[in-house]
Design a protein around this motif. Sequence first.
Motif, PDB file in Angstrom:
ATOM      1  N   VAL A  56       0.032  -7.357   4.197  1.00 34.17           N
ATOM      2  CA  VAL A  56       0.519  -6.020   4.550  1.00 34.17           C
ATOM      3  C   VAL A  56      -0.488  -5.333   5.458  1.00 34.17           C
ATOM      4  CG1 VAL A  56       1.248  -3.789   3.624  1.00 34.17           C
ATOM      5  CG2 VAL A  56       1.665  -5.864   2.297  1.00 34.17           C
ATOM      6  N   SER A  57      -0.005  -4.854   6.606  1.00 28.00           N
ATOM      7  CA  SER A  57      -0.903  -4.110   7.500  1.00 28.00           C
ATOM      8  C   SER A  57      -0.221  -2.834   7.985  1.00 28.00           C
ATOM      9  CB  SER A  57      -1.348  -4.979   8.670  1.00 28.00           C
ATOM     10  OG  SER A  57      -0.244  -5.601   9.267  1.00 28.00           O
ATOM     11  N   PHE A  58      -1.047  -1.906   8.429  1.00 28.12           N
ATOM     12  CA  PHE A  58      -0.573  -0.565   8.782  1.00 28.12           C
ATOM     13  C   PHE A  58      -1.005  -0.223  10.213  1.00 28.12           C
ATOM     14  CE2 PHE A  58      -1.169  -0.662   4.214  1.00 28.12           C
ATOM     15  CZ  PHE A  58      -0.089   0.046   3.705  1.00 28.12           C
ATOM     16  N   TYR A  59      -0.221   0.642  10.837  1.00 28.15           N
ATOM     17  CA  TYR A  59      -0.583   1.121  12.178  1.00 28.15           C
ATOM     18  C   TYR A  59      -0.196   2.595  12.294  1.00 28.15           C
ATOM     19  CZ  TYR A  59      -0.403   1.725  17.262  1.00 28.15           C
ATOM     20  OH  TYR A  59      -0.583   2.191  18.538  1.00 28.15           O
ATOM     21  N   ASP A  60      -1.205   3.432  12.516  1.00 27.92           N
ATOM     22  CA  ASP A  60      -0.930   4.864  12.722  1.00 27.92           C
ATOM     23  C   ASP A  60      -0.264   5.001  14.085  1.00 27.92           C
ATOM     24  OD1 ASP A  60      -0.875   7.587  13.026  1.00 27.92           O
ATOM     25  OD2 ASP A  60      -2.984   7.913  12.497  1.00 27.92           O
ATOM     26  N   ASN A  61       1.002   5.442  14.081  1.00 25.58           N
ATOM     27  CA  ASN A  61       1.794   5.344  15.329  1.00 25.58           C
ATOM     28  C   ASN A  61       1.446   6.399  16.381  1.00 25.58           C
ATOM     29  OD1 ASN A  61       3.820   7.658  15.237  1.00 25.58           O
ATOM     30  ND2 ASN A  61       4.186   6.744  13.227  1.00 25.58           N
ATOM     31  N   HIS A  62       0.685   7.405  16.024  1.00 27.56           N
ATOM     32  CA  HIS A  62       0.224   8.424  16.978  1.00 27.56           C
ATOM     33  C   HIS A  62       1.351   9.024  17.817  1.00 27.56           C
ATOM     34  CE1 HIS A  62      -4.007   7.891  16.139  1.00 27.56           C
ATOM     35  NE2 HIS A  62      -3.845   6.584  16.200  1.00 27.56           N
ATOM     36  N   SER A  63       2.535   9.164  17.238  1.00 28.52           N
ATOM     37  CA  SER A  63       3.626   9.739  18.022  1.00 28.52           C
ATOM     38  C   SER A  63       4.520  10.653  17.188  1.00 28.52           C
ATOM     39  CB  SER A  63       4.483   8.613  18.624  1.00 28.52           C
ATOM     40  OG  SER A  63       5.068   7.843  17.600  1.00 28.52           O
ATOM     41  N   HIS A  64       4.148  10.862  15.931  1.00 32.16           N
ATOM     42  CA  HIS A  64       5.017  11.650  15.049  1.00 32.16           C
ATOM     43  C   HIS A  64       4.412  13.011  14.693  1.00 32.16           C
ATOM     44  CE1 HIS A  64       8.306  12.397  12.407  1.00 32.16           C
ATOM     45  NE2 HIS A  64       7.582  12.382  11.309  1.00 32.16           N
ATOM     46  N   GLY A  65       3.311  13.341  15.328  1.00 35.84           N
ATOM     47  CA  GLY A  65       2.730  14.674  15.114  1.00 35.84           C
ATOM     48  C   GLY A  65       1.708  14.736  13.997  1.00 35.84           C
ATOM     49  N   ILE A  66       1.840  13.874  12.987  1.00 38.04           N
ATOM     50  CA  ILE A  66       0.839  13.814  11.919  1.00 38.04           C
ATOM     51  C   ILE A  66       0.481  12.349  11.672  1.00 38.04           C
ATOM     52  CG2 ILE A  66       1.748  15.899  10.812  1.00 38.04           C
ATOM     53  CD1 ILE A  66       2.789  14.139   8.534  1.00 38.04           C
ATOM     54  N   GLU A  67      -0.597  12.140  10.921  1.00 35.09           N
ATOM     55  CA  GLU A  67      -0.966  10.771  10.546  1.00 35.09           C
ATOM     56  C   GLU A  67       0.259  10.106   9.916  1.00 35.09           C
ATOM     57  OE1 GLU A  67      -3.860  10.692   7.422  1.00 35.09           O
ATOM     58  OE2 GLU A  67      -4.305   8.553   7.651  1.00 35.09           O
ATOM     59  N   SER A  68       0.735   9.031  10.493  1.00 32.61           N
ATOM     60  CA  SER A  68       1.991   8.426  10.043  1.00 32.61           C
ATOM     61  C   SER A  68       1.965   6.933  10.356  1.00 32.61           C
ATOM     62  CB  SER A  68       3.153   9.111  10.767  1.00 32.61           C
ATOM     63  OG  SER A  68       4.372   8.609  10.313  1.00 32.61           O
ATOM     64  N   TYR A  69       2.187   6.124   9.330  1.00 36.74           N
ATOM     65  CA  TYR A  69       1.972   4.689   9.475  1.00 36.74           C
ATOM     66  C   TYR A  69       3.252   3.878   9.612  1.00 36.74           C
ATOM     67  CZ  TYR A  69      -2.848   5.613   8.449  1.00 36.74           C
ATOM     68  OH  TYR A  69      -4.126   6.082   8.534  1.00 36.74           O
ATOM     69  N   MET A  70       3.195   2.900  10.511  1.00 33.22           N
ATOM     70  CA  MET A  70       4.169   1.818  10.525  1.00 33.22           C
ATOM     71  C   MET A  70       3.610   0.742   9.592  1.00 33.22           C
ATOM     72  SD  MET A  70       4.678   1.708  14.644  1.00 33.22           S
ATOM     73  CE  MET A  70       5.976   0.479  14.696  1.00 33.22           C
ATOM     74  N   ILE A  71       4.491  -0.073   9.037  1.00 24.85           N
ATOM     75  CA  ILE A  71       4.043  -1.083   8.068  1.00 24.85           C
ATOM     76  C   ILE A  71       4.584  -2.456   8.479  1.00 24.85           C
ATOM     77  CG2 ILE A  71       4.136  -1.830   5.653  1.00 24.85           C
ATOM     78  CD1 ILE A  71       4.628   1.146   4.935  1.00 24.85           C
ATOM     79  N   LYS A  72       3.700  -3.449   8.426  1.00 23.12           N
ATOM     80  CA  LYS A  72       4.123  -4.826   8.701  1.00 23.12           C
ATOM     81  C   LYS A  72       3.909  -5.677   7.457  1.00 23.12           C
ATOM     82  CE  LYS A  72       2.778  -6.347  12.680  1.00 23.12           C
ATOM     83  NZ  LYS A  72       1.894  -6.843  13.729  1.00 23.12           N
ATOM     84  N   LEU A  73       4.943  -6.448   7.083  1.00 18.71           N
ATOM     85  CA  LEU A  73       4.847  -7.365   5.955  1.00 18.71           C
ATOM     86  C   LEU A  73       5.026  -8.781   6.488  1.00 18.71           C
ATOM     87  CD1 LEU A  73       7.312  -5.607   3.456  1.00 18.71           C
ATOM     88  CD2 LEU A  73       4.852  -5.335   3.566  1.00 18.71           C
ATOM     89  N   GLU A  74       4.115  -9.670   6.133  1.00 16.30           N
ATOM     90  CA  GLU A  74       4.211 -11.049   6.612  1.00 16.30           C
ATOM     91  C   GLU A  74       4.078 -12.036   5.463  1.00 16.30           C
ATOM     92  OE1 GLU A  74       1.967 -11.589  10.625  1.00 16.30           O
ATOM     93  OE2 GLU A  74       1.143  -9.806   9.661  1.00 16.30           O
ATOM     94  N   VAL A  75       4.995 -12.984   5.412  1.00 15.43           N
ATOM     95  CA  VAL A  75       4.888 -14.090   4.468  1.00 15.43           C
ATOM     96  C   VAL A  75       5.134 -15.364   5.272  1.00 15.43           C
ATOM     97  CG1 VAL A  75       5.690 -15.114   2.318  1.00 15.43           C
ATOM     98  CG2 VAL A  75       5.907 -12.666   2.659  1.00 15.43           C
ATOM     99  N   ASN A  76       4.169 -16.267   5.242  1.00 17.24           N
ATOM    100  CA  ASN A  76       4.214 -17.450   6.112  1.00 17.24           C
ATOM    101  C   ASN A  76       4.514 -16.997   7.542  1.00 17.24           C
ATOM    102  OD1 ASN A  76       3.554 -18.886   3.893  1.00 17.24           O
ATOM    103  ND2 ASN A  76       5.556 -19.828   3.612  1.00 17.24           N
ATOM    104  N   GLN A  77       5.615 -17.512   8.097  1.00 17.95           N
ATOM    105  CA  GLN A  77       5.897 -17.136   9.492  1.00 17.95           C
ATOM    106  C   GLN A  77       6.831 -15.934   9.609  1.00 17.95           C
ATOM    107  OE1 GLN A  77       4.062 -18.705  11.732  1.00 17.95           O
ATOM    108  NE2 GLN A  77       3.307 -19.932  10.027  1.00 17.95           N
ATOM    109  N   LYS A  78       7.318 -15.426   8.490  1.00 18.74           N
ATOM    110  CA  LYS A  78       8.294 -14.332   8.562  1.00 18.74           C
ATOM    111  C   LYS A  78       7.609 -12.973   8.629  1.00 18.74           C
ATOM    112  CE  LYS A  78      12.053 -16.820   8.181  1.00 18.74           C
ATOM    113  NZ  LYS A  78      12.941 -17.018   9.309  1.00 18.74           N
TER     114      LYS A  78
END
Length: 254
Positions: free
Chosen positions: A132-154
Motif C-alpha cells: 500500500v502506498s500513498f500520494y498527496d495529490n496536491h490538487s484538492h486544496g488540502i492534504e489529500s491522498y491517493m492510494i495504490k494497492l498492489e498484489v503481485n502484478q495487480k
Amino acid sequence: MKKLMITPLGTISPHCNLRRNCPGFLVEFENEKILLDCGNGITNLLKFPEVLEHLHILITHYHEDHFGDLGSIESTAFCYHNLGLLDNKINVYLPKKEYNGRKRMITSNPESYSIYQDIDENKVYDIGGMKVSFYDNHSHGIESYMIKLEVNQKKIVYTSDIGTTNLEGIIDFCKDADLLISESSLLRKHHRNLTTHLTGYDAGRVASLSNVSKLLLTHFWPEEDRNLYLEEAKENFKNVELAEEGKKLILEIE
Ligand SMILES: [Zn+2]
Ligand SMILES: [Zn+2]
C-alpha cells in the motif's frame, strides 16, 4: 487462485440518501480488510462484528464526506471489545496535518478501540500481503491522498478527491493500473469555476493518459443522472463503469 475483492460502499457526495452513501470502498484479500475512506452511511453495508477483525481504515483527507462513519465503527469496535468479541484493535491511518480540529476530534475519542498512525507517503506499507502506498495529490486544496494497492502484478488506484492542477503527478501515480477508481464529482454542464474536483470527462482523460485497464467512476453528485458521467468519461476512455453500492469487483491474483 487468490482473489482481491472490491466492494463499493459509498458512491455519492456531499450527502447520503436512502439508497446510497458517502465515499467508501472495502478491499478484501485473504483475511485482511482495507477500508478506503469511511463516508456517512457505509456502515449500512458492513457486516459486524466480523468486519472489525484485521481491519485497516485509510482516511484520505479530513473532509466530512470521507470520514463521517469512522466514529461509528470505532465505537462499535470499543463495544465488541468490551463484550470480549474483538481481540485486536482496528488500524486507522490518517493525514499528518491537523485540519480545523478534525484530527484531534478523531484521535481523542476515549471510547474507541483503535491504533492511529500518520500516513507516510515515502513508505510502502505491507498490509496482509498487499503493498500500500500513498500520494498527496496536491490538487484538492488540502492534504489529500491517493492510494495504490498492489498484489503481485495487480494494481488498484483509488484517487479519492483530486483536482485538475497536478495532472502530471496524478497520471504518474495511476500509471498502468488494472483498476482505477476515480472521482467524478462534476459534469461539464456545471460550468465550474473550481479546479479541486474532476468531471466525468476529466476522469476518462486521466484513465486514458495513465494507460489503465479499467475505470470505475464514483463520487457522484446525488441529484444528478449517473449515466451522464458515464457518457462524458466514454468520450475519452471506453472500459468504464459506474460504481454501485454493494456491486463487487473481483481481481484474480496469479
Ligand atoms: Zn474532499
Ligand atoms: Zn469528497
